[in-house]
Structure formats: C-alpha cells, structure tokens
Design an enzyme around this catalytic site. Structure first.
Site, PDB file in Angstrom:
ATOM      1  N   ASP A  88       0.868  -1.167   0.000  1.00 20.98           N
ATOM      2  CA  ASP A  88       0.000   0.000   0.000  1.00 20.98           C
ATOM      3  C   ASP A  88       0.914   1.230   0.000  1.00 20.98           C
ATOM      4  O   ASP A  88       1.986   1.193   0.586  1.00 20.98           O
ATOM      5  CB  ASP A  88      -0.860  -0.054   1.275  1.00 20.98           C
ATOM      6  CG  ASP A  88      -2.015   0.914   1.218  1.00 20.98           C
ATOM      7  OD1 ASP A  88      -2.071   1.721   0.267  1.00 20.98           O
ATOM      8  OD2 ASP A  88      -2.858   0.872   2.126  1.00 20.98           O
ATOM      9  N   ASP A 286      -8.185  -6.462   2.144  1.00 18.72           N
ATOM     10  CA  ASP A 286      -7.204  -6.453   3.236  1.00 18.72           C
ATOM     11  C   ASP A 286      -7.790  -5.641   4.375  1.00 18.72           C
ATOM     12  O   ASP A 286      -8.597  -4.743   4.143  1.00 18.72           O
ATOM     13  CB  ASP A 286      -5.873  -5.824   2.785  1.00 18.72           C
ATOM     14  CG  ASP A 286      -5.957  -4.312   2.724  1.00 18.72           C
ATOM     15  OD1 ASP A 286      -6.494  -3.794   1.707  1.00 18.72           O
ATOM     16  OD2 ASP A 286      -5.534  -3.643   3.685  1.00 18.72           O
TER      17      ASP A 286
END
Ligand code: ZN
Length: 388
Positions: A88, A286
């Site tokens: 990320d 996630d």
C-alpha cells in the site's frame, strides 16, 4: 463457468498472476503493516491458508527504511515470505496522521512531508518517491500515491482530491514505466500476460477517490482507466457514519471500470462487508480487523451450515465471541467445532481464556491463527460458484 455462450458477460478474474505465484481470487490479505502480521510469522500464515499479505510503504520508509529492506534482498527475503506481497502506498496513513495533528506534516501539491514526532526527521512521500520505495521493497503489486479525503469533506475538497489523485497516478505510472518496463524489455521477456504466464514485472494499481459522490468516483475511475493500470483500489473511507458499507460508491467505481479488472477493496474486511463487496465485483481484500480483534480476544465463529454453504450478502453467517467472558472459563470445547486451525485442533476455550488472563504472548498467536483461518475458509467458500 463457461462464458462462451454469453459473450457479453465478463466475470471478475479468478486469478491474479504475480512474480511470486498466482493469487487465487477472491482473496483476503492480512495487513503486515510493518513487515509483520503481529504475533505470528510467515510459516503460520501458510499453515492457516493465507496466500498473500499487504505491507505499508510509508511505515516501512520510517522503520527500518526501504533501503535496508532492499539490502536484505527485498521484502520477501527480509520476512521469510515467498508468496505475493502487495504494498500500500501509505497515503491513507500519512493523511490520517497529519489530519489528527496538523503539526505532524504538510500536504503540498506535489508531495506530502511527514515529520517524525520524536526525532523531527522528515519522510517525504511524492509520486516518484513512493514508486521508488516500493521497488526497493520488491513488492509484487505496487500502489500509486493518492490524495485521501475525509468522508465529511466539502465537495470542493473532493474535486481537488480527485484531480490530485489522477495527476499523481499519472506521475506514478511514468516513473514506474521508466524504472520497470525497460528492465523487463532488456531481458527480452514478455510483459505480464492477461492469461496464465508468470509476470516478470510487478503490477501497478491506482486508487479511486471521490468521497461520497458517485459522479466523482466514476469520473476518477474512468480517468485512471484511461491512463492504464493493472488493477484498481477503492480508496477513502468505505463506511457510512452508521458503519454500513458504502455499496453505492463501491458500485459506481466497479461499473465505471473495464469489466474483468482486478479490484481491491482497500481496508474493507468485516466478513459481511467482504461478502457484500465481492458481490459487487471486488476480489482483493485487506484489513487489520481480524488480527486486531484476535489480540483483543474477539474471535469469529461460523453459524451452523456455513461456510459449507457459500454466504450471500444478506446471510447472517457468523458471530463473534469475547474469550474473556466468564462463560468460557469452564468451556472445554474449541472456539469453533468446525474449524481446522491449529488452535481449535488442540486447545479449548478455557485454556485460551487462561492464556489471555495471564497475558501470555501465545494467546495473541493462537487467537490470530484462528481468526485468519476463519477468513481463509470464507474466501475459499466465495470462490465456489453459487448453485443455480
Ligand atoms: Zn479455529
């Protein structure tokens, strides 16, 4: 399912090929924010059926530094993990920290500067730096830096956020192409194939912003698709103030993107939210929820019949138990009779409760193994098509 009889129907992808193996979709990727899923290790992840993880670029830039991870041989070798790694960008986290405390940093048109509260050291997150850092990590799926807004921000703020997100994504793509594509071309190797071949380069995903405006969300998605990415993430806060999933926004984004595109529902992880978002076309999830809940003694359990029956969006298919409740003190059964995780296979609720009571480190590990196995079983169930 054979779609040749219905050429207009494009189903979500069932696999995402990466340099470290295929990710079967849909998948749930636990957050290994600082290169660890807290309380368990890479062997444990495999044991409970986890195929991939998400690390956070911003946090790894801070500690131990992406250069050190590169020196270690990359994030896979550093962590002893050989499966797919998604990184990320860290945009969401850096924005949250600066919003909570404006003295913590500054957001500029071309970069975000974060000041470490204790040392005053600066961490600069720009589109270029963000891609370079993720390449130093050696992750398999990189994310573009995006401009996160707050759900309550004014429309004018959301418009500016979308403009900046598109501009930054475009810059990330340029940097990525400059640093990655020639390397692959030099090896005369094929670029990742939409079919089955193992890609030789990492994948690049962009993040769709637009707050609570379906129009802005769709505009952002279309502009990003025009630039061209391997997949897309749903960015920003995904819940209403009451805690319901923003299915209207999730749909607006999914419908604006080319059919069959991999869609990552960033940070979406409550089991019922996963089922709901999956029904809208999202295939990658996630969230810190299952592992954080585990460390607080909050454990997930299937209701009778699930996950053998694939949960549908309105099914009441699970509940949670707080292991420290008195009722578990003399309960010698497992957390979930139907669970095949190492914890349920060997230990009782009474013993796990005791471990939490005496604050033994194994309590976190055993609870985390169970909750992640609950998710692995859920995603396995979602991969099975509904009976007609
Ligand atoms: Zn279990």
């Amino acid at each position: 399912m054979n779609t040749t009889d219905h050429p207009e129907v494009v189903l979500p992808p069932t696999v995402l090929p990466t340099r470290h193996g295929d990710l079967a979709l849909p998948c749930f990727l636990p957050d290994a924010t600082r290169a660890t899923v807290r309380a368990i290790d890479s062997t444990d992840l495999r044991t409970v059926g986890i195929d991939g993880i998400v690390v956070n670029t911003f946090h790894l830039m801070r500690t131990p530094g992406t250069r050190l991870v590169k020196l270690a041989g990359g994030i896979h070798r550093f962590m002893g993990w050989d499966g797919p790694v998604v990184s990320d960008s860290g945009g969401f986290q850096v924005y949250s920290l600066i919003r909570q405390n404006p003295a913590a940093g500054v957001i500029r048109p071309h970069e975000v500067i974060f000041k470490e509260p204790t040392t005053g050291e600066k961490v600069v997150l720009s589109p270029d730096r963000c891609i370079q850092a993720q390449l130093q990590l050696g992750s398999d799926v990189l994310f573009c830096l995006d401009d996160c807004t707050d759900a309550g921000d004014l429309d004018t703020e959301q418009v500016l956020s979308v403009e900046r997100t598109i501009r930054w994504a475009s810059r990330c793509k340029q940097t990525f192409d400059k640093l990655v594509i020639p390397r692959a071309a030099r090896r005369s190797a094929p670029l990742p194939d939409k079919e089955k071949e193992t890609p030789v380069r990492p994948l690049l995903f962009a993040v769709v912003q637009g707050g609570g405006s379906a129009t802005l969300r769709a505009e952002c998605a279309r502009a990003l698709a025009q630039i061209g990415f391997d997949g897309f993430g749903y960015g920003g806060w995904p819940l209403t103030p009451e805690g319901a999933l923003r299915t209207d926004m999730l749909s607006a984004v999914a419908e604006a993107l080319p059919p069959g595109t991999p869609l990552h529902a960033l940070g979406i992880g409550r089991p019922d939210h996963v089922v709901r978002a999956h029904a809208l076309g999202y295939t990658i999830f996630d969230c810190t929820l299952p592992t954080r809940d585990a460390r607080h003694g909050r454990l997930y359990r299937y209701r009778p019949g699930f996950p053998a029956t694939r949960p549908r969006p309105d099914d009441d298919f699970f509940d949670t138990h707080y292991i420290l409740d008195q009722k578990h003190a003399n309960d010698f059964g497992p957390i979930d009779e139907g669970c095949d995780c190492p914890t349920c296979s060997r230990y009782s609720r009474a013993y796990l409760r005791h471990l939490f009571k005496v604050e033994d480190a194994s309590a976190w590990r055993l609870a985390t193994l169970h909750n992640l196995r609950f998710y692995a079983r859920l995603l396995n169930a979602l991969r099975i098509p509904h009976a007609a």
